[in-house]
Design an enzyme around this catalytic site. Structure first.
Site, PDB file in Angstrom:
ATOM      1  N   VAL A 220       0.857  -1.059   0.103  1.00 52.70           N
ATOM      2  CA  VAL A 220      -0.039   0.165   0.043  1.00 52.70           C
ATOM      3  C   VAL A 220       0.777   1.272  -0.099  1.00 52.70           C
ATOM      4  O   VAL A 220       0.599   2.311  -0.643  1.00 52.70           O
ATOM      5  CB  VAL A 220      -0.914  -0.282   1.342  1.00 52.70           C
ATOM      6  CG1 VAL A 220      -1.567   1.208   1.215  1.00 52.70           C
ATOM      7  CG2 VAL A 220      -2.017  -1.316   1.202  1.00 52.70           C
ATOM      8  N   GLU A 259      18.434   8.925   2.601  1.00 44.79           N
ATOM      9  CA  GLU A 259      19.493   8.852   3.897  1.00 44.79           C
ATOM     10  C   GLU A 259      19.521   7.290   4.457  1.00 44.79           C
ATOM     11  O   GLU A 259      18.438   6.927   4.916  1.00 44.79           O
ATOM     12  CB  GLU A 259      18.981   9.838   4.763  1.00 44.79           C
ATOM     13  CG  GLU A 259      20.224   9.907   5.841  1.00 44.79           C
ATOM     14  CD  GLU A 259      20.256   9.068   7.032  1.00 44.79           C
ATOM     15  OE1 GLU A 259      21.097   8.135   6.926  1.00 44.79           O
ATOM     16  OE2 GLU A 259      19.387   8.988   7.798  1.00 44.79           O
TER      17      GLU A 259
END
Length: 486
Positions: A220, A259
């Site tokens: 989802v 990151e």
């Protein structure tokens, strides 16, 4: 401990809502496996609605063009966070398993200060730069470079320091004029949902500008990376998932900020106080059960002082032990869930198979919660899996070096390049070594790089782009060059 905030809800188009099909999933305290609440299990329809709201708010509202409105609203959010600090901190300890002392740093205070810092920056940042007059092809032309918001940002955050990372994404994105859909990790949805509640109830941020969805399903959530209405994905998490997000975003050529992981080296040169470096590095590896991408988890020491370093690191970790994060003096709490506990335990088997020994630790605790004993591994070189792979637990590998060049080689012999440290009695010598290490942040002789005004990010497999600082704000801006007759 303070009472916890109201129950978690999603924020979609300015409304606090449950999942569209009414489903929820439990939120567990990692220290004892007790349920502390439930989160809406956001559906594909919920994610679609959040993206649509963010798209509409960017395209049709004044948010992207009204700097004064953005500054005023972000100051309201900053004030709301300060006013609700105690329940927010209590929630972070209960949901994340984060020890209370970390609230003065990445747990709460620094990210909240960072929101104020980036709001101040947005108020004064020069959005236009005059390049002056030139005559390309003989045509006198005045050129202006204009900076404008990227658009709709999908912010996908991890569970380890969620408030730090949530605010490091949504603060600059909103300050730049973007609209945002935040998707927190399913292990820590409540702290993300609480940001949504504060926005809805305590700020004038227009509907759709900031949305929070809490699906448990990766399938989802994946819509955020593929939907053409999203202009940018800002993700913090594992390198493997970062690669998948980058690939999913490629067909629509979204801007991607990543990151990712780290396997950072703490280097003690042969003139350093090796005992101090070993003790400090062992302490750092225990903080929040080692669940930090920038923690130094390789201790690289002179071969002649190797045994001393191992002994000091082990003694330090034994003195710290593990402790309920809600208790005073806790440093090393639980890891986030049972799967992570078992993953760390699997590395203990790898260490034994590779010929390593445990100076301390090397065990998980069979009790409620997800507990791993702080561990020092000796007898392995930098080619071992424990020295090359991110474990995300309180595990420190001690590696010998044979001089400055060898220490640099070991530090750089990694797929990652996020952080690290160098210690020497000679500051210039330490600086010379630091300049040769390919990482995005580096501490020299105990310096602290973690601050709202300092950019954070990595080289190589540690990611793309920078978070925090001016560079972190500019990640959420596009550049447009405008030419006019002079």
């Amino acid at each position: 401990m303070s009472a916890l905030p109201p129950p978690a809800q999603q924020l979609i188009d300015g409304k606090l809502v449950g999942a569209s099909d009414g489903t929820t999933y439990p939120i567990l305290n990692p220290a004892n496996d007790e349920q502390i609440g439930v989160a809406p299990d956001g559906t594909a329809a919920d994610v679609d609605a959040a993206i649509a709201a963010a798209r509409r708010a960017f395209d049709e509202s004044e948010w992207s063009t009204d700097r004064a409105l953005r500054v005023r609203c972000l100051r309201q959010l900053h004030e709301a966070l300060l006013a609700h600090a105690e329940p927010f901190k209590a929630l972070t300890t209960a949901e994340v398993g984060m020890p209370g002392f970390m609230m003065m740093a990445a747990g709460f205070d620094v990210p909240v200060d960072g929101l104020k810092w980036v709001t101040d920056l947005a108020e004064t940042y020069e959005l236009e730069t005059d390049l002056g007059v030139a005559a390309p092809m003989g045509i006198p032309t005045r050129r202006t470079v204009r900076r404008e918001p990227v658009g709709v940002v999908a912010a996908i955050s991890p569970w380890n320091v969620p408030t730090q990372i949530n605010l490091a994404k949504i603060g600059p994105a909103l300050a730049a004029g973007c609209t945002v859909v935040l998707k927190p990790a399913p292990d820590t949805p409540w702290v993300g949902a609480e940001l949504g509640r504060l926005v809805a109830e305590h700020t004038d941020i227009p509907p759709g500008v900031f949305n929070v969805v809490t699906p448990r399903s990766n399938e989802v959530a994946a819509q955020l990376s593929t939907d053409p209405r999203v202009d940018m994905v800002s993700f913090t998490g594992s390198t493997a998932v970062g690669r998948a997000i980058m690939a999913a975003a490629a067909p629509t050529l979204k801007k991607v900020f990543l990151e990712l992981g780290g396997k950072s080296a703490a280097i003690a040169l042969d003139d350093a106080d090796v005992a101090a470096v070993a003790g400090g590095t062992a302490f750092a590896a225990c903080i929040h059960a080692g669940q930090g991408c920038a923690i130094t988890t390789r201790l690289v020491v002179p071969r002649a002082k190797y045994d001393e370093a191992v002994q000091v690191a082990a003694a330090t970790m034994e003195s710290i032990g593990v402790k309920d994060p809600a208790d005073d003096g806790a440093i090393c709490g639980p890891v986030i869930n049972r799967a992570q506990r078992d993953r760390v335990a699997s590395y203990f088997d790898v260490a034994r198979a590779e010929g390593g020994t445990f100076a301390t630790g090397g065990e998980v605790l069979d009790r409620p919660g997800n507990w791993v004993l702080p561990t020092v591994v000796a007898g392995l070189d930098n080619s071992s899996r424990l020295a090359q792979e991110e474990i995300f637990g309180p595990v420190l590998v001690v590696i010998p070096h044979d001089g400055d060049d060898d220490a640099v080689r070991i530090a750089n012999d990694s797929a990652y390049g996020l952080s690290g440290s160098v210690d020497s009695a000679d500051l210039e010598r330490a600086r010379a070594v630091a300049r040769r290490i390919r990482t995005g942040t580096l501490a020299v002789n105990g310096g602290v790089w973690f601050s709202p005004d300092a950019p954070f990010g990595g080289y190589k497999s540690s990611g793309l782009g920078r978070e925090m600082g001016v560079a972190g704000f500019e990640e959420y801006l596009e550049m447009k060059t405008i030419a006019e007759p002079a």
